[in-house]
Design a protein around this motif. Structure first.
Motif, PDB file in Angstrom:
ATOM      1  N   ALA A 179      14.936   7.983  -1.314  1.00 27.48           N
ATOM      2  CA  ALA A 179      15.308   7.167  -0.157  1.00 27.48           C
ATOM      3  C   ALA A 179      15.133   5.676  -0.406  1.00 27.48           C
ATOM      4  O   ALA A 179      15.434   4.853   0.465  1.00 27.48           O
ATOM      5  N   ARG A 180      14.641   5.306  -1.604  1.00 28.10           N
ATOM      6  CA  ARG A 180      14.566   3.883  -1.946  1.00 28.10           C
ATOM      7  C   ARG A 180      15.962   3.259  -1.959  1.00 28.10           C
ATOM      8  O   ARG A 180      16.148   2.093  -1.656  1.00 28.10           O
ATOM      9  N   HIS A 181      16.955   4.063  -2.336  1.00 35.74           N
ATOM     10  CA  HIS A 181      18.313   3.544  -2.524  1.00 35.74           C
ATOM     11  C   HIS A 181      19.338   4.347  -1.723  1.00 35.74           C
ATOM     12  O   HIS A 181      20.134   5.100  -2.294  1.00 35.74           O
ATOM     13  N   PRO A 182      19.328   4.193  -0.405  1.00 36.47           N
ATOM     14  CA  PRO A 182      20.348   4.894   0.375  1.00 36.47           C
ATOM     15  C   PRO A 182      21.731   4.288   0.171  1.00 36.47           C
ATOM     16  O   PRO A 182      21.857   3.135  -0.269  1.00 36.47           O
ATOM     17  N   THR A 183      22.740   5.064   0.483  1.00 38.74           N
ATOM     18  CA  THR A 183      24.104   4.538   0.562  1.00 38.74           C
ATOM     19  C   THR A 183      24.335   4.110   2.008  1.00 38.74           C
ATOM     20  O   THR A 183      24.051   4.872   2.937  1.00 38.74           O
ATOM     21  N   LEU A 184      24.810   2.879   2.159  1.00 37.82           N
ATOM     22  CA  LEU A 184      25.070   2.312   3.486  1.00 37.82           C
ATOM     23  C   LEU A 184      26.580   2.188   3.683  1.00 37.82           C
ATOM     24  O   LEU A 184      27.266   1.558   2.874  1.00 37.82           O
ATOM     25  N   ALA A 185      27.086   2.799   4.752  1.00 28.69           N
ATOM     26  CA  ALA A 185      28.521   2.717   5.056  1.00 28.69           C
ATOM     27  C   ALA A 185      28.736   1.823   6.272  1.00 28.69           C
ATOM     28  O   ALA A 185      27.961   1.865   7.236  1.00 28.69           O
ATOM     29  N   THR A 186      29.788   1.001   6.184  1.00 28.19           N
ATOM     30  CA  THR A 186      30.222   0.180   7.320  1.00 28.19           C
ATOM     31  C   THR A 186      31.720   0.409   7.513  1.00 28.19           C
ATOM     32  O   THR A 186      32.367   1.096   6.703  1.00 28.19           O
ATOM     33  N   VAL A 237      21.973   0.249  -1.234  1.00 30.53           N
ATOM     34  CA  VAL A 237      21.050  -0.811  -0.822  1.00 30.53           C
ATOM     35  C   VAL A 237      19.620  -0.346  -1.084  1.00 30.53           C
ATOM     36  O   VAL A 237      19.384   0.811  -1.426  1.00 30.53           O
ATOM     37  N   VAL A 238      18.683  -1.270  -0.924  1.00 26.42           N
ATOM     38  CA  VAL A 238      17.255  -0.936  -1.006  1.00 26.42           C
ATOM     39  C   VAL A 238      16.727  -0.771   0.420  1.00 26.42           C
ATOM     40  O   VAL A 238      16.989  -1.623   1.282  1.00 26.42           O
ATOM     41  N   LEU A 239      16.000   0.314   0.646  1.00 29.80           N
ATOM     42  CA  LEU A 239      15.389   0.523   1.966  1.00 29.80           C
ATOM     43  C   LEU A 239      14.115  -0.309   2.049  1.00 29.80           C
ATOM     44  O   LEU A 239      13.175  -0.103   1.281  1.00 29.80           O
ATOM     45  N   ARG A 240      14.082  -1.266   2.974  1.00 31.11           N
ATOM     46  CA  ARG A 240      12.957  -2.207   3.072  1.00 31.11           C
ATOM     47  C   ARG A 240      11.980  -1.862   4.183  1.00 31.11           C
ATOM     48  O   ARG A 240      10.869  -2.408   4.221  1.00 31.11           O
ATOM     49  N   LYS A 274      14.120  15.976  -4.875  1.00 32.39           N
ATOM     50  CA  LYS A 274      12.757  16.525  -4.953  1.00 32.39           C
ATOM     51  C   LYS A 274      12.405  17.325  -3.692  1.00 32.39           C
ATOM     52  O   LYS A 274      11.628  18.267  -3.743  1.00 32.39           O
ATOM     53  N   ALA A 275      12.983  16.950  -2.576  1.00 32.31           N
ATOM     54  CA  ALA A 275      12.724  17.656  -1.315  1.00 32.31           C
ATOM     55  C   ALA A 275      13.864  18.614  -0.964  1.00 32.31           C
ATOM     56  O   ALA A 275      13.817  19.252   0.093  1.00 32.31           O
ATOM     57  N   THR A 335       9.914  15.525  11.046  1.00 36.62           N
ATOM     58  CA  THR A 335       8.799  14.866  10.348  1.00 36.62           C
ATOM     59  C   THR A 335       9.090  14.786   8.851  1.00 36.62           C
ATOM     60  O   THR A 335       8.829  13.752   8.212  1.00 36.62           O
ATOM     61  N   LEU A 336       9.666  15.854   8.290  1.00 36.90           N
ATOM     62  CA  LEU A 336      10.036  15.822   6.876  1.00 36.90           C
ATOM     63  C   LEU A 336      11.038  14.687   6.613  1.00 36.90           C
ATOM     64  O   LEU A 336      10.893  13.915   5.657  1.00 36.90           O
ATOM     65  N   GLY A 337      12.053  14.581   7.483  1.00 34.81           N
ATOM     66  CA  GLY A 337      13.047  13.516   7.308  1.00 34.81           C
ATOM     67  C   GLY A 337      12.405  12.139   7.303  1.00 34.81           C
ATOM     68  O   GLY A 337      12.656  11.309   6.413  1.00 34.81           O
ATOM     69  N   TRP A 338      11.546  11.885   8.288  1.00 34.27           N
ATOM     70  CA  TRP A 338      10.891  10.569   8.355  1.00 34.27           C
ATOM     71  C   TRP A 338       9.944  10.349   7.177  1.00 34.27           C
ATOM     72  O   TRP A 338       9.882   9.243   6.618  1.00 34.27           O
ATOM     73  N   ASP A 339       9.212  11.393   6.789  1.00 33.92           N
ATOM     74  CA  ASP A 339       8.296  11.235   5.645  1.00 33.92           C
ATOM     75  C   ASP A 339       9.060  10.822   4.389  1.00 33.92           C
ATOM     76  O   ASP A 339       8.601   9.962   3.624  1.00 33.92           O
ATOM     77  N   ARG A 340      10.214  11.448   4.179  1.00 33.13           N
ATOM     78  CA  ARG A 340      10.981  11.132   2.964  1.00 33.13           C
ATOM     79  C   ARG A 340      11.576   9.723   3.044  1.00 33.13           C
ATOM     80  O   ARG A 340      11.662   9.023   2.039  1.00 33.13           O
ATOM     81  N   LEU A 341      11.975   9.303   4.252  1.00 30.18           N
ATOM     82  CA  LEU A 341      12.483   7.929   4.416  1.00 30.18           C
ATOM     83  C   LEU A 341      11.371   6.916   4.154  1.00 30.18           C
ATOM     84  O   LEU A 341      11.553   5.949   3.404  1.00 30.18           O
ATOM     85  N   ILE A 342      10.221   7.144   4.780  1.00 28.71           N
ATOM     86  CA  ILE A 342       9.106   6.194   4.664  1.00 28.71           C
ATOM     87  C   ILE A 342       8.641   6.107   3.215  1.00 28.71           C
ATOM     88  O   ILE A 342       8.313   5.021   2.714  1.00 28.71           O
ATOM     89  N   ARG A 343       8.674   7.244   2.516  1.00 29.19           N
ATOM     90  CA  ARG A 343       8.313   7.221   1.099  1.00 29.19           C
ATOM     91  C   ARG A 343       9.226   6.265   0.314  1.00 29.19           C
ATOM     92  O   ARG A 343       8.796   5.576  -0.609  1.00 29.19           O
ATOM     93  N   GLY A 344      10.495   6.204   0.712  1.00 25.73           N
ATOM     94  CA  GLY A 344      11.449   5.333   0.029  1.00 25.73           C
ATOM     95  C   GLY A 344      11.077   3.858   0.120  1.00 25.73           C
ATOM     96  O   GLY A 344      11.399   3.071  -0.776  1.00 25.73           O
ATOM     97  N   VAL A 345      10.413   3.476   1.188  1.00 29.70           N
ATOM     98  CA  VAL A 345      10.052   2.054   1.353  1.00 29.70           C
ATOM     99  C   VAL A 345       8.964   1.656   0.354  1.00 29.70           C
ATOM    100  O   VAL A 345       9.005   0.574  -0.230  1.00 29.70           O
ATOM    101  N   GLY A 346       8.010   2.574   0.140  1.00 29.56           N
ATOM    102  CA  GLY A 346       6.862   2.212  -0.685  1.00 29.56           C
ATOM    103  C   GLY A 346       6.956   2.632  -2.139  1.00 29.56           C
ATOM    104  O   GLY A 346       6.192   2.137  -2.970  1.00 29.56           O
ATOM    105  N   ASP A 347       7.862   3.557  -2.461  1.00 28.58           N
ATOM    106  CA  ASP A 347       7.896   4.155  -3.799  1.00 28.58           C
ATOM    107  C   ASP A 347       9.270   3.908  -4.416  1.00 28.58           C
ATOM    108  O   ASP A 347      10.265   4.496  -3.981  1.00 28.58           O
TER     109      ASP A 347
END
Ligand SMILES: Cc1cc2nc3c(=O)[nH]c(=O)nc-3n(C[C@H](O)[C@H](O)[C@H](O)COP(=O)(O)O)c2cc1C
Length: 184
Positions: free
Chosen positions: A30-37, A49-52, A89-90, A13-25
Motif C-alpha cells: 500500500a506504499r504505492h497505490p494506483t490513483l485514478a482521476t 503515487v506514494v501513500l503519505r 502478502k495479505a 480492520t484488515l483493509g485499514w491495517d494494510r493501508l496504514i502499513r503502507g504509510v510507514g513501511d
C-alpha cells in the motif's frame, strides 16, 4: 498472511491495517497505490503515487503532489478519485473511492521533507510539457507547488483470496462503514 477475515468488522480492520502499513513501511504494497482521476474529456487515467497518510477515524488518506501536475487540474474539475492496491502478502485487493480536497502544503510540512523529496515539487518546464530531450528538464524545489491531496473515502471494497474461498465485501461511508458481503 493467510488468516481469512471472519466478520465484516475484521475485514474492514484488515483493509485499514494494510493501508496504514503502507504509510510507514516503504516495502508494503500500500506504499504505492494506483490513483485514478477523470480527465477533461471524461476519460479515466491513472498513475502510481506514494501513500503519505491514512487515518481510519476520519476515513481519509493523503497523497502529495505538484500543483502543476495534470492530476490537480483533473481534480479541480472533478474531485472524484479511485485508488487500487494489490497486497500480495495479505492476498488482498483494495479498491477505494474518495473525494479529493486540494490543499496547499504548509511550510511546516515542507520543512520536514528531505531535500531530495523537495525537488519533485517544482521544476521547469511544467509537468507533462514536451521537452526536446530527457535532460532538458531542470528540477528545482518550489514550495508553492507542494500540494496535499486529502482524500475522503466514500467506499472501500476488499477482495481476499483465501485458500478455501474468495471473500469480498464493500464498505461505504453512507452506511456508516457497516459493510456488505458480496459475491466475489
Ligand atoms: C514509485 C512511484 C511513486 C510516485 N509517487 C508520486 C507521488 O507521491 N506523487 C505524485 O504526484 N507523483 C508520483 N509519482 C509520479 C506519478 O506516477 C506521475 O507520473 C506524475 O505524478 C504525473 O502524473 P499526472 O500527469 O497524471 O499528474 C510516482 C511514480 C512512481 C513510479
Amino acid at each position: 498472511m493467510e488468516t481469512a477475515p471472519g466478520t465484516l468488522a475484521d475485514f474492514l480492520t484488515l483493509g485499514w491495517d494494510r493501508l496504514i502499513r503502507g504509510v510507514g513501511d516503504r516495502h508494503a504494497a500500500a506504499r504505492h497505490p494506483t490513483l485514478a482521476t477523470v480527465d477533461s474529456a471524461g476519460a479515466p487515467t491513472q498513475r502510481t503515487v506514494v501513500l503519505r497518510g491514512a487515518v481510519r477515524a476520519e476515513a481519509r488518506i493523503e497523497v502529495h503532489t505538484d500543483a502543476a501536475s495534470a492530476k490537480v487540474a483533473h481534480l479541480t474539475r472533478d474531485p472524484r478519485v479511485a485508488f487500487h492496491v494489490w497486497d500480495d502478502k495479505a492476498n488482498l485487493q483494495l479498491r477505494l473511492t474518495a473525494h479529493a480536497e486540494i490543499l496547499v502544503g504548509t511550510l511546516d510540512q515542507w520543512e520536514r521533507l528531505p531535500e531530495a523529496a523537495r525537488r519533485v515539487y517544482g521544476g521547469h518546464p511544467l509537468p507533462g510539457s514536451p521537452v526536446p530531450e530527457a535532460e532538458a528538464f531542470q528540477p528545482s524545489p518550489y514550495p508553492d507547488r507542494y500540494t496535499v491531496l486529502q482524500c475522503h473515502l466514500d467506499t472501500m471494497e476488499l477482495l481476499h483470496l483465501g485458500r478455501d474461498l474468495h471473500r469480498r465485501a464493500v464498505f461505504a461511508r453512507a452506511s456508516g462503514w457497516s459493510g456488505q458481503w458480496i459475491a466475489p
